[in-house]
Design a protein around this motif. Structure first.
Motif, short mmCIF file in Angstrom:
data_model
loop_
_atom_site.label_atom_id
_atom_site.label_comp_id
_atom_site.label_asym_id
_atom_site.label_seq_id
_atom_site.Cartn_x
_atom_site.Cartn_y
_atom_site.Cartn_z
N ILE A 110 0.86 -1.19 0.00
CA ILE A 110 0.00 0.00 0.00
C ILE A 110 0.90 1.24 0.00
O ILE A 110 1.78 1.37 0.85
N LEU A 111 0.67 2.14 -0.95
CA LEU A 111 1.40 3.40 -1.04
C LEU A 111 0.38 4.53 -1.04
O LEU A 111 -0.52 4.55 -1.90
N VAL A 112 0.50 5.45 -0.10
CA VAL A 112 -0.41 6.59 -0.01
C VAL A 112 0.40 7.85 -0.27
O VAL A 112 1.27 8.21 0.52
N MET A 113 0.10 8.50 -1.40
CA MET A 113 0.81 9.73 -1.76
C MET A 113 0.10 10.92 -1.15
O MET A 113 -0.38 11.83 -1.84
N GLY A 114 0.01 10.87 0.16
CA GLY A 114 -0.69 11.88 0.94
C GLY A 114 -0.64 11.45 2.39
O GLY A 114 0.29 10.78 2.83
N THR A 115 -1.67 11.79 3.16
CA THR A 115 -1.73 11.45 4.57
C THR A 115 -2.62 10.23 4.79
O THR A 115 -3.76 10.20 4.33
N LEU A 116 -2.10 9.24 5.49
CA LEU A 116 -2.85 8.04 5.82
C LEU A 116 -3.33 8.15 7.27
O LEU A 116 -2.55 8.02 8.20
N ARG A 117 -4.63 8.40 7.44
CA ARG A 117 -5.21 8.51 8.78
C ARG A 117 -6.21 7.40 9.06
O ARG A 117 -6.73 7.31 10.16
N GLY A 118 -6.50 6.59 8.07
CA GLY A 118 -7.47 5.51 8.26
C GLY A 118 -6.80 4.19 8.57
O GLY A 118 -5.77 4.14 9.23
#
Length: 214
Positions: A141-149
């Protein structure tokens, strides 16, 4: 029913929790809660690594147990050693091992509260994952932002998967059967990307340095 549904056994590096398959989940949770509360003095303020074995649990049942335990004691890592044939078909993938390459789903935009993304390969989110949003991937999993979930990589049991985000602030992070929660007192968030991976059966989070590798 007099037989205990939950049995604790101390093992190297943590505590093994055996769940008897004869009880329903409500009875199991009730028994587990009693034992955890009764053992709080023994646990103290130390982080405890927990390994669950025995009854096969659905993802939701595992989540309920994680939520219960996290309210009572300081949790290090939580591992569910059983496979999970009881989960809904939509939640289950054939084993995927394309960790370094392979099929990838791109999600453009924010993953919002209540939205769940499933994919048997890798998932790349070009945006943020808000609290209440969930990503489940057979691969990375790559999140190009903020991962808050919630992020669950290696959902078929592949502990070689990783989770990377520009800002890693998940409500829950999981790779294979290993679950970790961020420290509640972590008020200052790093200003650099981070990577989460499994090392020695523990979920590790560290700065992501391109070219360094895991």
């Amino acid at each position: 029913m007099n037989q205990s549904l939950v049995v604790f056994k101390g093992v190297k590096g943590g505590l093994k929790v055996y769940i008897n398959g004869d009880g329903d989940i409500e009875q199991i949770v009730e028994d587990l809660e009693k034992k955890i509360k009764g053992s709080r003095q023994f646990f103290g303020n130390s982080q405890i690594n927990l390994i669950f074995t025995g009854k096969r649990l659905t993802l939701q049942e595992q989540q309920n147990i994680v939520d219960l335990i996290s309210r009572e004691i300081e949790v290090g890592s939580i591992t569910f050693e059983m496979t999970n044939p009881d989960i809904p078909a939509a939640d289950y993938f054939e084993f995927f091992d394309g960790i370094d390459e392979g099929m990838t789903r791109f999600v453009r935009g924010t993953v919002r509260n209540g939205q769940r993304i499933y994919y048997e390969g890798n998932v790349v989110v070009i945006g943020d994952v808000n609290p209440g949003g969930e990503i489940i991937a057979g691969g990375n999993i790559l999140v190009m932002g903020t991962l808050r979930g919630v992020a669950h990589a290696g959902a078929t049991g592949n502990h070689n998967a990783v989770v990377v985000a520009f800002s890693l602030q998940p409500t829950q992070l999981r790779i294979g059967g290993i679950i970790a929660r961020p420290p509640e007192d972590e008020s200052v968030k790093p200003s650099y990307p981070e990577i989460a991976y499994v090392k020695d059966n523990i979920l590790v989070i560290e700065p992501y340095l391109p070219g360094k590798g895991k």
